[in-house]
Scaffold this motif. Structure first.
Motif, PDB file in Angstrom:
ATOM      1  N   HIS A   1      -0.661   2.848  -6.968  1.00 34.30           N
ATOM      2  CA  HIS A   1       0.243   4.041  -6.378  1.00 34.30           C
ATOM      3  C   HIS A   1       1.332   3.800  -5.640  1.00 34.30           C
ATOM      4  O   HIS A   1       2.395   4.348  -5.675  1.00 34.30           O
ATOM      5  CB  HIS A   1      -0.841   4.813  -5.534  1.00 34.30           C
ATOM      6  N   SER A   2       1.197   2.610  -4.778  1.00 37.21           N
ATOM      7  CA  SER A   2       2.353   2.136  -4.137  1.00 37.21           C
ATOM      8  C   SER A   2       3.617   1.725  -5.253  1.00 37.21           C
ATOM      9  O   SER A   2       4.860   2.162  -5.090  1.00 37.21           O
ATOM     10  CB  SER A   2       1.988   1.021  -3.283  1.00 37.21           C
TER      11      SER A   2
ATOM     12  N   GLY B   1      -4.757   1.910  -4.471  1.00 37.12           N
ATOM     13  CA  GLY B   1      -3.342   1.818  -3.552  1.00 37.12           C
ATOM     14  C   GLY B   1      -2.518   1.178  -4.059  1.00 37.12           C
ATOM     15  O   GLY B   1      -1.302   1.375  -3.950  1.00 37.12           O
TER      16      GLY B   1
ATOM     17  N   THR C   1       0.827  -1.348  -0.069  1.00 40.71           N
ATOM     18  CA  THR C   1       0.088   0.028   0.045  1.00 40.71           C
ATOM     19  C   THR C   1       0.860   1.140   0.000  1.00 40.71           C
ATOM     20  O   THR C   1       2.062   1.013   0.206  1.00 40.71           O
ATOM     21  CB  THR C   1      -0.919   0.017   1.120  1.00 40.71           C
ATOM     22  N   PRO C   2       0.234   2.331  -0.325  1.00 40.27           N
ATOM     23  CA  PRO C   2       1.098   3.838  -0.352  1.00 40.27           C
ATOM     24  C   PRO C   2       1.556   3.778   1.008  1.00 40.27           C
ATOM     25  O   PRO C   2       1.208   3.503   2.241  1.00 40.27           O
ATOM     26  CB  PRO C   2       0.271   4.723  -0.514  1.00 40.27           C
TER      27      PRO C   2
ATOM     28  N   TYR D   1      -4.076  10.589  -6.385  1.00 42.14           N
ATOM     29  CA  TYR D   1      -3.300  11.348  -5.425  1.00 42.14           C
ATOM     30  C   TYR D   1      -2.748  12.350  -6.183  1.00 42.14           C
ATOM     31  O   TYR D   1      -1.849  12.243  -6.844  1.00 42.14           O
ATOM     32  CB  TYR D   1      -2.107  10.306  -4.626  1.00 42.14           C
TER      33      TYR D   1
ATOM     34  N   ASP E   1       4.483   6.290   3.401  1.00 39.22           N
ATOM     35  CA  ASP E   1       5.325   7.648   3.897  1.00 39.22           C
ATOM     36  C   ASP E   1       6.586   7.726   3.593  1.00 39.22           C
ATOM     37  O   ASP E   1       7.376   7.136   4.091  1.00 39.22           O
ATOM     38  CB  ASP E   1       4.825   8.105   5.389  1.00 39.22           C
ATOM     39  N   GLU E   2       6.982   8.587   2.295  1.00 40.12           N
ATOM     40  CA  GLU E   2       8.389   8.448   2.035  1.00 40.12           C
ATOM     41  C   GLU E   2       9.277   9.044   2.796  1.00 40.12           C
ATOM     42  O   GLU E   2      10.523   8.656   2.956  1.00 40.12           O
ATOM     43  CB  GLU E   2       8.701   9.103   0.626  1.00 40.12           C
TER      44      GLU E   2
ATOM     45  N   ARG F   1       1.402  14.339  -6.475  1.00 43.87           N
ATOM     46  CA  ARG F   1       2.416  14.017  -7.334  1.00 43.87           C
ATOM     47  C   ARG F   1       2.594  15.299  -8.364  1.00 43.87           C
ATOM     48  O   ARG F   1       3.496  15.346  -8.878  1.00 43.87           O
ATOM     49  CB  ARG F   1       2.210  12.683  -8.288  1.00 43.87           C
TER      50      ARG F   1
ATOM     51  N   GLN G   1       5.247   4.901  -6.287  1.00 42.60           N
ATOM     52  CA  GLN G   1       6.094   5.359  -4.929  1.00 42.60           C
ATOM     53  C   GLN G   1       7.431   4.517  -5.195  1.00 42.60           C
ATOM     54  O   GLN G   1       8.665   5.122  -4.930  1.00 42.60           O
ATOM     55  CB  GLN G   1       5.637   5.225  -3.722  1.00 42.60           C
TER      56      GLN G   1
END
Length: 2032
Positions: free
Chosen positions: A1586-1587, A1583, A1537-1538, A1639, A1540-1541, A1642, A1590
């Motif tokens: 999107h993951s 999700g 899942t996404p 999202y 927090d970078e 970006r 990322q």
């Protein structure tokens, strides 16, 4: 028949062969015994019974299990049963029952466990007397047998067995888990596990015990225990064998006339070690079953014991005697804690009593007090760790539990007394700050104890009183708020008899404290705060402070806000309510000056409003809103106007006077609002009417009709007001009121006449009245039974002359002249009614029946002139009736407007009737003050009215009345006097007020004393107590004392004081930064000055102890510990130089050398703390740490490992080195690494000489340090030749020996070191020689297979297996086979399955520490000691079972197991299929979603599991199995899942890498792809993708590659979806294309480097992914690594991009939008240019491995995918001249089959339905044309088709030519080439009927496409023999139809073609018939000559025949089409 014979017969029948007889005998036997029958002591029958009962369970399904087990239990508990059980052998009986355990039904399980308990109870004690020989009894029941059975028999009870028989067998461990001892509720730890000792260790214990008894060796022995013994031995050994602990307590208590410091230190160390031991025993990593110690070095010299013998007395004649009852002497952990607490508290109490002793040595110094306090704190913590608070909720049945409860109460009582004494001592001598500190620390302990015992009524009152006293200490609330709240909660929640008065008093104190805070806040923010609610609430809450804050300034500020500033606030109703509450409080305040001041200010406010500036009149009127309140005006009228204070009375009079006169000044709105509040209080105000005061005159004037009308007062209210004035005590006012009333009564319709309306008559009538009770006729007897019916009838009679008005609200007289009711009847009825209403019970009925309205109406009628003549006396009866119900209905009467006038008329009409006048006046006065009339009981319990005191005092009322409101109801009771009755409370109040007024920080710095009464002004004692409790202030003072110290004692005292305050910081709210900013640099001069004497050494040790305490208690915030780092590991670290000096001063004695060693130990301890602190900072230099390591290694080299006094120093040094090497700053050079390994291996091999457990701590630290070195060596790739010789056989043997040690962590460390060494082939011989088995794999697998081993050890064994399996290569089949066989022999798979199952079951594991002995047996110590003295051989064996049940596996163990599986799965012969069938990989898949641990543990398991599964999914069977595990797949997607970078760690990224790789590999299975896409469509789509995006954005290459791989597999699985009919299903692609990007964050990163339209934000997810991949591609292509070498990263991007472009139309369109074709062409051109540098293509060698050609392949593939079904992309490529690059790259692409297929497939896609592509391909570049090259390649492939090779390339070429043949230039090129001829030759060569394969079909389609054009038809006609050739003629019929159209004449002249058409029509299939008919129609249409030729050739007849044949076949679409064409063709042919 006697009972013995009956029972004997039943016993025999238990072995009967018939089941029914056996069952009946068992039931009868059990029934007889339960009825009271007893066994005679006859052993033979008992033996037979036991044997039969044990044999009962041999059956497959035993019956009557409950009965059989009950009988067995009863038998064992008898004397003979006990005896026979021991004869048969308890071990054998347990084994028999254990085998039958699986047959026991659940209902009988409890009895089964009771039997096991009893048998194990018998097996605990061993005795020679219990070895029972077999008996051979010939005669049953003989006297000899009876004698033999009873002789020598002892009823020893449970837990006894033979001394030669082992106490338990290894096979019974599982049974023991449940039955050793049930834990007691509330007791977590009672007895620690029993520690088994070898002979050497036992001797060490005894030597230490003896040495402690000698004064000369006490200190040295204590240090040995603290520095050495506790490190090597588990702390519970001191409780197992408590002699040492008892000796230490005796020493601490002054038993050997020495100082108690060392003994207290040892007790503290033992306690801390026990607490740490509880944590270790609770750790899932370290839980393991204890084993008996077998390690004993009898051959080596035990130097430790030799030295201890010298300390003892120099002799070595110590004999170790085995004590069979040693286990009974152990101390329960809670008892140890309580005993030690009692001893220490007793010592401290005795020290308090010796404040001024004759001998100062009897007192504890500051250091000893500190140690005692720390010991108390730790003992309390240990007690809490062992005993839960639920202990006080259970019944204490055993002696041990009662002892715990009793001693706990003793401790609490002693602690309470000690607290009171310490507090008194400090108050007596304020300079003794250490008493204050001790009190504070002990208060925290007392609170914990009281909270712990809150459910018991046993805590002593002394403890409660002490805590109550502490609760009042203001320092606790200010400086230790958390502790203060805990104390309050504990006192509140405890069940002790806490003084209720104290609780109430403390609540009042808290309210006062809150008022102080609010007052202080108000005074600080009074000018800045604009929030009305906040200000008003502060004022409201702060009012009680007025009794403290004796300043008018505060009151002025409050009044300013309340009376003036409110007009600036935005006030709502709630705010005004708060304001009025404040005003009422001030008006009724108990302080007189407050009342006077506020009334004066309020009067000034009213005056300013009414007489102020007209410009601000509107704003000023807002202030009057405060007075527009009934309650406020009531307070003024009741108490202000009648106040005894002249100032208050005058101000209140002014206020009311101004308000009455405000009509002409105030605005309409303001006046009406004020009048609405005034009207309800007028009854109270009008009693102040008088002719001699301004207010009284104003009141009288306000009742004049004209003035009242101006004021807006109604006439009814005016009349009522005048009535009130009739009763005031001023005659003048009464006369004026009477005069006005008479004027108002002037009405001709009513009596009296005008001439009778005389004031004197009215005044005379009222003046004659005397106050009486209500209802003057109350003496009339009252009937007992109320006459309700008669009352109703009377009212019905009276209503006859009345009717309701129009509104139905009142009664009127009838209009008829003659009344319905006779006068006499009305009079008598009214009189009867008046008598009846004297019964109170009838009042409710009267009122409910409208009686009141009826009587008032009759009264009104009776006052009429006309009616009075007929009914002269009815009015008197009506008044009497009303008087009876007057009080109950006073409010209803007050609402009748003319009732007042009627009553006055009655008085004037009947002035002589005193009764009528009295009743009328009573009614008048009651309704005049009806709103304030209450009912009370007088002294004789009679009900009488009650009115406000101001009314009763100023009026003459005609009835007896009580008074209320003598004092204001708004006056709040002040508890100040109550609170100030005790000095302790006074002190709390004054300090608290001081701190609230000035702030606690300023108070500590000499703030001015606040205004307060003299008794409430803070004293110096208060300030001293507050400062002594503040760590910052007192520490600063101690530092100043330290700086100014001139003696060693002063320095030591200052340091000890500082140390004591560091322990308070954890409790206080002091700012750590402030504490850290104190001048700690004062320590520098002591640290930098080398000791010159032993006293200096002691001082420096004290300083180091303080620093250690400082580090332990001060949280590190970056600056608080910076000075320590500077002085020890920083630039100013000169103290380390002392480590290199063993002699610090001249002529140093041996004793002083020992002290120097202690100094070194403390220095190293501080260094260790500093190294640990470094892990939390990022500002340390690795070179500096390397220097520190070198210094430590040098010190370690200098240590004599055989020196007894250096053992503690050795332990500390090795531990410091261990932590230093494991620090993240440790980056050692190669030389330092080798040096470190040299020193550490030498230390490892040389320490711990002597045997047993001694030296294990040093070895553990050495192993961990070596492990860190090996890890760094591996990372830096240092050659093994540099250091392998250091690992001699002696060192390796020591490592292997440690792997069998008693400590789990030591075993694990040794195995990890072995794993690190096994990585190097050069060290394998030493390892193999040291281990006791044949291979390392077997050694590790055996340890791994131990279920009862600690998890950390099994993890290390798995690590060793991982290392060994990683060394296997494809060429070492023997080693691989050996490992697999080892794993199979050791049941490795079963162990893995058990581990994974235990992890997935998620059962809650209760970590219960089992007592090693039953509690009941422990309490029988005295009895067994007496028996042992008599028998001499009684032996108690403690249980070695530590825990109940196996602990669950840890994350480390699971991950290590997965790593082994990962390596082994790569073996060629690994039984993957077998493992998969056993469910291994399913379980491993389930582990990937395990989430019961911490985040780190969850990620660790997921990472290792996914890695192992990724390796296993290379096998199809594993993929198929895992693909069906939908729930695990669901959970796996949940983890992707996404994220927090910013907070993502390296471990989480690594976990995500493995998860993506595993998911990608799993998607290769179609089922897994279906399930994954289903989950994505249901929940995870956005999700998940999107993951992946990322991951693509991350800088880590591994995560990028993993995401690319997973994305590629996802795209490929989307394309694999097919319908059941095998057609392609595009639903997944449609879903992906329609998935929007959710999202938008970006956008900040979009379009980097782009411009214009490229900067748009993608709307859909696939576009976002495509954009990221394009950017990736551009970035990697720009680096130009792809031209020089194969770049895996770039290849992955191309593969992923190609996969997505190939399936997604949206991605292809977005690629064109992002100008991807231009980018791809640029890369292709760059590759072309690089290839041109190589010269010709023929000269290139090894083309398949050329990186540039690899790049060309991926570019071509990506281009192809971009152009699939995308005309825009094709046109873009064509416009950008792709043909030029392809032409030039053509020779290079022909070098490999891969490139050849790629470029042809690109041209096939490029040429599909794209005219621009056709034109581009026909262009000639450098003498080369793509169409010509395709034709050439087609010819070449056709020529090679005779060989066994795939024809895919040939098919692509033919399809490409078919695409471009529509272009005239391309067609011309094709026709000129030999494509058609070469295929003809190929068909001719094959000459088989089946020769028309796929290539032939495509060639036929090419011919058909070419024949559509004239030139193509001509070229095809030139191949006439081929057209009629059998292999291909059927396929060429469509082409022949086109040829017939364009070359009609040539076809008609060709007889073979016509024959072909005829034959096809006659014998062909439907498709061939249609093609032939089309050709015939093309020949015959509009051509008569052709028709004739066709007829003559038989073609027409063939058409007719074909038509007939088709008509006879079954109809379908093809048949219908053929029939239509044939009919049309036939019609054409038949036409002339």
């Amino acid at each position: 028949m006697c009972s013995t014979e009956v029972l004997s017969s039943y016993i025999k029948k238990l072995s009967h062969p018939l089941k029914e007889i056996r069952e009946r005998s068992l039931q009868l036997l059990l029934a007889k015994l339960q009825l009271g029958w007893e066994f005679e002591d006859e052993l033979a029958n008992t033996r037979k019974l036991l044997e039969s009962l044990l044999a009962w369970f041999h059956a497959h399904e035993p019956t009557l299990q409950q009965e059989a087990l009950t009988l067995l239990l009863l038998t064992i508990k008898t004397k003979s049963g006990n005896y026979i059980a021991k004869e048969l052998g308890i071990k054998e009986i347990l084994l028999t029952l254990d085998k039958a355990k699986m047959k026991i039904v659940p209902e009988a399980m409890e009895t089964y466990y009771d039997v096991i308990d009893t048998l194990r109870f018998l097996s605990t004690i061993e005795s020679e007397i219990s070895i029972v020989p077999q008996l051979s009894l010939q005669s049953l029941g003989s006297s000899e047998s009876e004698g033999s059975s009873s002789s020598g028999y002892y009823n020893l009870g449970p837990n006894f067995q033979s001394s030669k028989e082992p106490s338990e067998s290894n096979n019974d461990i599982e049974a023991n888990r449940r039955n050793t001892c049930q834990s007691t509720d509330g007791v977590k730890v009672l007895l620690f596990p029993w520690v088994d000792l070898c002979v050497s260790d036992s001797k060490t214990m005894l030597l230490v015990e003896d040495a402690l008894k000698l004064l000369k060796s006490t200190r040295r022995c204590c240090r040995f225990i603290r520095d050495v013994f506790l490190r090597d031995f588990p702390a519970e050994i001191f409780l197992n064998r408590p002699a040492i602990v008892k000796s230490l307590i005796t020493i601490a208590d002054g038993g050997n006339t020495g100082r108690p410091e060392e003994a207290l230190q040892v007790l503290l160390s033992i306690t801390q070690a026990l607490r740490a031991r509880i944590l270790q025993l609770s750790s899932l990593e370290l839980i393991h079953e204890a084993v008996k110690s077998t390690t004993d070095y009898r051959d080596s010299t035990d130097r430790v014991n030799l030295e201890l013998e010298q300390l003892r007395d120099g002799s070595n004649d110590l004999q170790i005697e085995e004590d069979g009852l040693a286990a009974l002497k152990q101390i329960p952990a809670p008892i140890y804690a309580l005993d030690t607490l009692l001893a220490v508290l007793t010592i401290m109490a005795r020290n308090v009593a010796l404040v001024e002793p004759d001998n100062l040595s009897d007192c504890l110094n500051l250091k000893e007090i500190n140690i005692s306090l720390i010991l108390v704190e730790n003992q309390v913590s240990l007690l809490m760790d062992c005993i839960e608070d639920t202990f006080w909720c259970i019944e204490h049945k055993s002696k041990t539990l009662r002892d715990i409860a009793h001693k706990s109460c003793m401790v609490m009582r002693l602690l309470g007394d000690l607290l009171m004494k310490y507090k008194k001592l400090f108050l007596d001598d304020l300079s003794k700050n250490h008493y204050r500190v001790a009190w504070l620390r002990l208060v925290a302990c007392a609170e914990r104890l009281l909270h712990w015992a809150r459910d018991s009524a046993m805590p002593p009152s002394t403890l409660v009183v002490a805590l109550q006293s502490a609760q009042l200490d203001p320092a606790l609330e200010m400086l230790y708020p958390e502790l203060s709240m805990k104390i309050s909660a504990s006192l509140q929640n405890s069940r002790t008899q806490v003084d209720q008065e104290y609780k109430t008093k403390y609540r009042e104190l808290q309210k006062l404290y809150a008022s102080m805070d609010d007052a202080a806040q108000f005074m600080k923010n009074k000018n800045s705060c604009r929030d009305s609610k906040t200000v008003l609430i502060l004022i409201k809450n702060s009012l009680p402070v007025l009794e403290l804050h004796l300043r008018e300034t505060y009151l002025n500020d409050v009044c300013t806000v309340l009376l003036k500033k409110t007009k600036y606030f935005d006030m709502n109703d709630e705010d005004w309510s708060i304001s009025r509450h404040i005003a009422l409080n001030l008006m009724a305040n108990s302080i007189e000056w407050v009342q006077g001041k506020f009334y004066r200010l309020m009067a000034d406010m009213v005056r300013s409003v009414l007489v102020g500036d007209e410009m601000t009149q509107t704003d000023n009127e807002k202030c009057l809103t405060l007075l527009c309140d009934v309650g406020l005006l009531t307070e003024i009228c009741c108490h202000g106007l009648s106040s005894t204070l002249k100032e208050v009375e005058a101000s209140a009079s002014d206020i009311m006077l101004y308000l009455l006169r405000g009509r002409l000044v105030l605005s309409e709105a303001c006046w009406w609002r004020l009048l609405a509040s005034l009207l309800p209080v007028l009854p109270l105000l009008q009693v102040y009417a008088a002719h001699d005061t301004q207010l009284g005159l104003a009141i009288c004037k306000s009742l004049q009709p004209d003035i009242a009308e101006c004021m807006g007062v109604s006439m009814t209210e005016v009349t009522m007001g005048l009535v009130r004035l009739l009763f005031v005590k001023c005659p003048a006012v009464q006369m004026d009121a009477a005069h006005l009333l008479c004027r108002l009564l002037d009405d001709e319709r009513y009596l009296p006449p005008k001439e009778s309306l005389r004031t004197d008559v009215l005044m005379t009538a009222l003046g004659r009245l005397e106050p009486q009770d209500f209802n003057v006729d109350s003496s009339t007897p009252v009937t007992k039974h109320p006459q309700t019916t008669g009352l109703i009838q009377i009212l019905d009679v009276l209503k006859q002359d009345l009717v309701l008005d129009e509104l139905g609200e009142d009664f009127l007289t009838r209009s008829s002249l003659v009344p319905f009711v006779e006068p006499s009847l009305r009079r008598s009825t009214l009189q009867q009614l008046s008598v009846m209403l004297r019964q109170v019970e009838l009042h409710d009925t009267f009122l409910n029946c409208d009686g009141l309205r009826i009587i008032v109406a009759i009264l009104r009628i009776s006052m009429l002139v006309d009616d009075y003549l007929a009914f002269p006396e009815c009015a008197i009866s009506c008044v009497s009736i009303i008087n009876s119900v007057c009080f109950m209905s006073r409010h209803a009467l007050a609402k009748i407007n003319d009732l007042t006038a009627l009553l006055l008329r009655v008085i004037l009409v009947f002035p002589a009737n005193e009764s009528a006048v009295l009743m009328s006046s009573q009614i008048l006065s009651l309704i005049a003050w009806s709103g304030f009339a209450l009912q009370e009981l007088d002294a004789s319990r009679r009900r009488i009215p009650a009115l406000p005191h101001s009314v009763t005092e100023r009026t003459n009322l005609p009835f007896i009345v009580n008074s209320y409101w003598k004092t204001s109801c708004n006056a709040e009771h002040s508890s100040m006097e109550w609170l100030l009755s005790n000095e302790e409370w006074r002190s709390a109040i004054r300090v608290r007020w001081w701190c609230a007024f000035e702030g606690s920080t300023r108070v500590l710095r000499d703030a001015p004393i606040p205004p307060a009464p003299l008794s409430l002004r803070p004293t110096s004692k208060d300030l001293a107590a507050l400062r002594a409790a503040c760590p910052c202030f007192s520490s600063a003072k101690a530092l100043m004392n330290l700086e100014n110290a001139t003696s060693h004692r002063q320095v030591n005292d200052a340091l000890n004081t500082l140390e004591s305050y560091t322990h308070l910081l954890q409790l206080s709210s002091v700012n750590i930064r402030e504490f850290g900013s104190l001048p700690w640099q004062h320590m520098r001069r002591f640290l930098h000055a080398p000791p010159a004497s032993s006293r200096d050494t002691t001082l420096l040790v004290t300083l180091l102890n303080f620093i250690i305490s400082y580090i332990n208690n001060i949280p590190d915030n970056g600056t608080s510990i910076a000075w320590i780092k500077t002085y020890f590991i920083g630039n100013d670290a000169s103290v380390i130089s002392l480590l290199s000096r063993n002699e610090l001063y001249l002529e140093q004695t041996p004793q002083e050398s020992i002290e120097v060693t202690q100094l070194h130990i403390h220095i190293v301890k501080v260094l260790l703390k500093c190294v640990v602190i470094l892990e939390y900072h990022n500002d340390y230099d690795s070179n500096r740490l390397e220097s520190l390591v070198r210094i430590l290694l040098t010190c370690l080299q200098k240590i004599d490992l055989k020196n007894f006094h250096m053992l503690g120093y050795l332990n500390e040094l090795v531990r410091c080195i261990r932590y230093s090497l494991n620090s993240r700053y440790c980056k050692l050079s190669e030389d330092t690494l080798v040096q470190s390994m040299t020193v550490l291996t030498t230390t490892l091999a040389g320490c711990a000489a002597g045997g047993g457990r001694k030296g294990q701590s040093c070895r553990l630290d050495a192993l961990l340090a070596l492990l860190a070195l090996l890890r760094q060596i591996h990372e830096e790739r240092i050659p093994v030749q540099r250091w392998s010789e250091l690992w001699s056989s002696e060192v390796v043997n020591t490592v292997v020996l440690c792997a069998k040690g008693a400590r789990a962590d030591l075993r694990a460390a040794a195995l990890n070191v072995m794993a690190a060494l096994a990585c190097h082939t050069q060290l394998l011989p030493q390892l193999l020689q040291a281990i006791p088995v044949e291979s390392l794999a077997l050694y590790a697998a055996d340890i791994f297979s131990e279920d009862h081993e600690a998890n950390v050890v099994r993890t290390a064994a798995a690590t060793l297996l991982t290392t060994l399996s990683a060394r296997v290569s494809p060429h070492t089949d023997i080693v691989e086979t050996g490992i697999l066989n080892t794993l199979k022999d050791t049941q490795f798979l079963d162990n893995c399955l058990n581990i994974l199952v235990d992890l997935c079951n998620e059962k809650e594991y209760k970590n219960v520490l089992e007592p090693n002995l039953p509690l009941s047996l422990l309490e029988r110590r005295s009895e067994l000691e007496v028996r042992s003295q008599k028998c001499g051989d009684v032996h108690v064996s403690p249980s070695l079972i530590t825990f109940r049940g196996r602990p669950p596996p840890t994350a480390a163990l699971v991950s290590a197991t997965a790593e082994v599986l990962y390596n082994v799965s790569s073996f060629a012969r690994c039984p993957i299929q077998e493992w998969n069938d056993r469910g291994l990989y399913r379980l491993l898949f389930r582990c990937t979603s395990w989430s019961n641990g911490t985040t780190s543990e969850n990620q660790r398991i997921q990472r290792a599991s996914c890695r192992a599964l990724y390796a296993a999914t290379a096998h199809k069977c594993v993929r198929e199995t895992l693909a069906t595990t939908t729930d695990c797949l669901h959970n796996l997607l949940l983890t992707i899942t996404p994220f927090d970078e910013d907070t993502c760690t390296a471990e989480s990224l690594s976990t995500r890498v493995q998860a993506l790789l595993f998911l990608g590999s799993l998607l290769a299975d179609r089922t897994a792809g279906d399930n994954t896409w289903r989950l994505l469509r249901e929940a995870f789509g956005g999700g998940f993708f999107h993951s992946l995006l990322q991951c693509l954005d991350c800088d880590d290459i591994d995560i990028q590659l993993a995401s690319l791989y997973c994305l590629t597999q996802v795209a490929q699985s989307a394309a694999n979806k097919k319908y059941p009919d095998r057609t392609k299903d595009t639903s997944r692609v449609v879903f992906w294309d329609s998935l929007k990007f959710p999202y938008p964050s970006r956008t900040a990163r979009q379009g980097a480097g782009d411009s214009g339209r490229d900067d748009c934000q993608p709307e859909y997810m696939v576009e976002e992914i495509c954009k990221a991949l394009i950017q990736f591609y551009i970035k990697l292509s720009s680096e130009k690594k792809t031209m020089s070498g194969q770049d895996e990263h770039w290849t992955s991007v191309c593969s992923c991009l190609s996969s997505i472009l190939s399936i997604s139309p949206s991605a292809r369109m977005y690629g064109v939008h992002r100008q991807l074709p231009c980018v791809l062409l640029a890369t292709l051109q760059a590759a072309r240019d690089r290839l041109s540098l190589h010269g010709s293509a023929e000269g290139l060698r090894n083309a398949a491995q050329n990186p540039i050609l690899k790049t060309v392949y991926w570019v071509l593939t990506t281009m192809t995918c971009q152009m699939v079904d995308c005309p825009t992309a094709k046109e873009a490529f064509a416009e950008d001249n792709i043909a030029i690059s392809l032409n030039r790259l053509w020779p290079w692409c022909m070098l490999t089959d891969q490139l050849r297929a790629a470029i042809v497939y690109l041209l096939f896609v490029f040429s599909n339905d794209c005219p621009k592509a056709w034109a581009a391909m026909s262009n000639c570049v450098s003498g080369r044309c793509l169409v010509i090259e395709i034709c050439t390649l087609t010819s070449r492939e056709a020529a090679l088709q005779s060989r066994p090779r795939p024809d895919m390339l040939l098919l692509l070429c033919l399809k490409t030519l078919r695409h471009v043949v529509m272009h005239h230039q391309c067609r011309a090129i094709i026709l000129k080439s030999d494509v058609l001829q070469c295929m003809y030759k190929l068909r001719v060569r094959e000459r088989t009927a089946g020769g028309t394969g796929a290539a032939g079909i495509e060639w036929a389609k090419l011919c058909e496409a070419a024949a559509r054009h004239a030139d193509g038809a001509q070229a095809l006609l030139s191949l006439r023999p081929l057209l009629t050739a059998p292999p291909v003629r059927a396929k060429l019929l469509p082409a022949l139809a086109h040829v017939a159209k364009h070359r009609r004449t040539a076809v008609l002249q060709s007889s073979d073609i016509l024959d072909l058409l005829s034959g096809t029509l006659l014998a062909g299939d439907m498709a061939e018939i249609v093609s032939a008919a089309r050709a015939v129609w093309a020949l015959a249409a509009n051509n008569h000559k052709a028709k004739l030729l066709l007829r003559s050739a038989g073609v027409a007849a063939a058409v007719q025949s074909a038509l007939q044949r088709v008509q006879m076949t079954q109809r379908d679409s093809a048949t219908n089409r053929a029939m239509q064409i044939l009919m049309y063709t036939n019609n054409v042919l038949q036409a002339s």
